[in-house]
Design an enzyme around this catalytic site. Structure first.
Site, PDB file in Angstrom:
ATOM      1  N   ASP A  93     -11.730 -18.172 113.792  1.00  0.00           N
ATOM      2  CA  ASP A  93     -12.603 -17.044 114.116  1.00  0.00           C
ATOM      3  C   ASP A  93     -14.052 -17.530 113.988  1.00  0.00           C
ATOM      4  OD1 ASP A  93     -13.168 -17.100 111.395  1.00  0.00           O
ATOM      5  OD2 ASP A  93     -12.601 -15.008 111.013  1.00  0.00           O
ATOM      6  N   HIS A  94     -15.000 -16.608 114.064  1.00  0.00           N
ATOM      7  CA  HIS A  94     -16.424 -16.964 113.985  1.00  0.00           C
ATOM      8  C   HIS A  94     -16.768 -17.647 112.664  1.00  0.00           C
ATOM      9  CE1 HIS A  94     -15.696 -12.966 112.431  1.00  0.00           C
ATOM     10  NE2 HIS A  94     -16.767 -13.097 111.652  1.00  0.00           N
TER      11      HIS A  94
ATOM     12  N   CYS B  66     -10.408 -19.647 109.146  1.00  0.00           N
ATOM     13  CA  CYS B  66     -11.268 -18.455 109.136  1.00  0.00           C
ATOM     14  C   CYS B  66     -12.196 -18.612 107.935  1.00  0.00           C
ATOM     15  CB  CYS B  66     -10.460 -17.151 109.118  1.00  0.00           C
ATOM     16  SG  CYS B  66      -9.458 -16.869 107.643  1.00  0.00           S
ATOM     17  N   GLY B  67     -12.818 -17.546 107.483  1.00  0.00           N
ATOM     18  CA  GLY B  67     -13.775 -17.693 106.384  1.00  0.00           C
ATOM     19  C   GLY B  67     -13.114 -18.255 105.126  1.00  0.00           C
ATOM     20  N   THR B  68     -12.021 -17.613 104.726  1.00  0.00           N
ATOM     21  CA  THR B  68     -11.284 -18.073 103.540  1.00  0.00           C
ATOM     22  C   THR B  68     -10.037 -18.864 103.895  1.00  0.00           C
ATOM     23  OG1 THR B  68     -10.009 -16.029 103.601  1.00  0.00           O
ATOM     24  CG2 THR B  68     -11.985 -16.043 102.198  1.00  0.00           C
ATOM     25  N   GLY B  69      -9.574 -18.722 105.115  1.00  0.00           N
ATOM     26  CA  GLY B  69      -8.284 -19.292 105.521  1.00  0.00           C
ATOM     27  C   GLY B  69      -7.134 -18.329 105.252  1.00  0.00           C
ATOM     28  N   ILE B  70      -7.440 -17.240 104.552  1.00  0.00           N
ATOM     29  CA  ILE B  70      -6.359 -16.327 104.141  1.00  0.00           C
ATOM     30  C   ILE B  70      -5.860 -15.482 105.317  1.00  0.00           C
ATOM     31  CG2 ILE B  70      -5.751 -14.372 102.670  1.00  0.00           C
ATOM     32  CD1 ILE B  70      -7.817 -15.443 100.609  1.00  0.00           C
ATOM     33  N   GLY B  71      -6.764 -14.786 105.963  1.00  0.00           N
ATOM     34  CA  GLY B  71      -6.347 -13.875 107.038  1.00  0.00           C
ATOM     35  C   GLY B  71      -5.656 -14.601 108.179  1.00  0.00           C
TER      36      GLY B  71
ATOM     37  N   HIS C  43       7.213 -31.202 101.154  1.00  0.00           N
ATOM     38  CA  HIS C  43       8.179 -30.246 100.616  1.00  0.00           C
ATOM     39  C   HIS C  43       8.414 -29.037 101.528  1.00  0.00           C
ATOM     40  CE1 HIS C  43       7.971 -31.552  96.089  1.00  0.00           C
ATOM     41  NE2 HIS C  43       8.106 -32.573  96.926  1.00  0.00           N
TER      42      HIS C  43
ATOM     43  N   ARG D  80      16.795 -31.983  99.670  1.00  0.00           N
ATOM     44  CA  ARG D  80      16.855 -30.644  99.042  1.00  0.00           C
ATOM     45  C   ARG D  80      15.794 -29.709  99.611  1.00  0.00           C
ATOM     46  NH1 ARG D  80      13.975 -33.890  95.694  1.00  0.00           N
ATOM     47  NH2 ARG D  80      12.181 -33.024  94.565  1.00  0.00           N
ATOM     48  N   HIS D  81      14.706 -30.302 100.091  1.00  0.00           N
ATOM     49  CA  HIS D  81      13.637 -29.467 100.649  1.00  0.00           C
ATOM     50  C   HIS D  81      14.065 -28.821 101.968  1.00  0.00           C
ATOM     51  CE1 HIS D  81      11.213 -31.037  97.501  1.00  0.00           C
ATOM     52  NE2 HIS D  81      11.418 -32.277  97.910  1.00  0.00           N
TER      53      HIS D  81
HETATM   54  C1  RB5 Z   1     -14.543 -12.590 108.598  1.00  0.00           C
HETATM   55  O1  RB5 Z   1     -15.675 -11.980 108.096  1.00  0.00           O
HETATM   56  C2  RB5 Z   1     -13.578 -12.920 107.475  1.00  0.00           C
HETATM   57  O2  RB5 Z   1     -13.039 -11.750 106.957  1.00  0.00           O
HETATM   58  C3  RB5 Z   1     -12.474 -13.839 107.959  1.00  0.00           C
HETATM   59  O3  RB5 Z   1     -13.037 -14.988 108.475  1.00  0.00           O
HETATM   60  C4  RB5 Z   1     -11.472 -14.312 106.933  1.00  0.00           C
HETATM   61  O4  RB5 Z   1     -12.084 -14.857 105.813  1.00  0.00           O
HETATM   62  C5  RB5 Z   1     -10.374 -13.381 106.620  1.00  0.00           C
HETATM   63  O5  RB5 Z   1      -9.411 -13.699 105.897  1.00  0.00           O
END
Ligand code: RB5
Length: 145
Positions: free
Chosen positions: A8-9, A65-70, A98, A132-133
């Site tokens: 994303d941005h 993305c910003g955190t990689g989480i979303g 693994h 096993r993995h």
């Molecule tokens: C965008 O502002 C931010 O929410 C997205 O990049 C990301 O970090 C979400 O998990």
């Protein structure tokens, strides 16, 4: 080996760096966008990269993305995708050895470029150990149904 990359941005700058870095290291890279820093929605890019991996159009995916989480959550909704959010080199190696991760996720607002390069190269060069993995990875697929 064809590697797909998408962000994303908030991940755009790191995506551009990682794209160049992979090309310099001899990988063929397919860019799924985004193409600038205008605000976009990370699920769109996690989905496109994930679907391309699941369809076998690319060998591995990189999503940022910003955190990689979303974007990792989004990619993991695609059946057959095992996306690993990595912020360190050990996890990057383990995600292959693994978990047979076919997508790596990173946080563009979390990682410096040099660390991200090390994480990414480690991920790309590490191999699934099987044994096993494999049984455990198969159990992940059973959850998907
Ligand atoms: C965008 O502002 C931010 O929410 C997205 O990049 C990301 O970090 C979400 O998990």
């Amino acid at each position: 080996m064809i590697i797909g990359i998408g962000s994303d941005h908030a991940g755009f700058d790191l995506k551009e760096e990682m794209k160049k870095f992979m090309e310099e290291n001899g990988y063929e890279v397919r860019d799924f966008g985004t193409n600038n820093k205008e605000s976009v929605d990370y699920p769109d890019f996690g989905r496109s990269v994930g679907e391309a991996v699941a369809a076998g159009e690319i060998d591995k995916g990189v999503v940022i993305c910003g955190t990689g989480i979303g974007i990792s959550i989004s990619a993991n909704k695609v059946k057959g995708v095992r996306a690993a959010l990595c912020g360190d080199v050990f996890s990057a190696r383990m995600s292959r050895e693994h978990n047979d991760a076919n997508v790596i996720a990173m946080g563009g607002r979390v990682l410096g470029v040099d660390l991200a390069k090390e994480i990414l190269l480690t991920y790309l060069k590490s191999e699934f150990q099987g044994g096993r993995h494999e049984r455990r990875v198969n159990k992940i697929a059973e959850i998907e149904g």
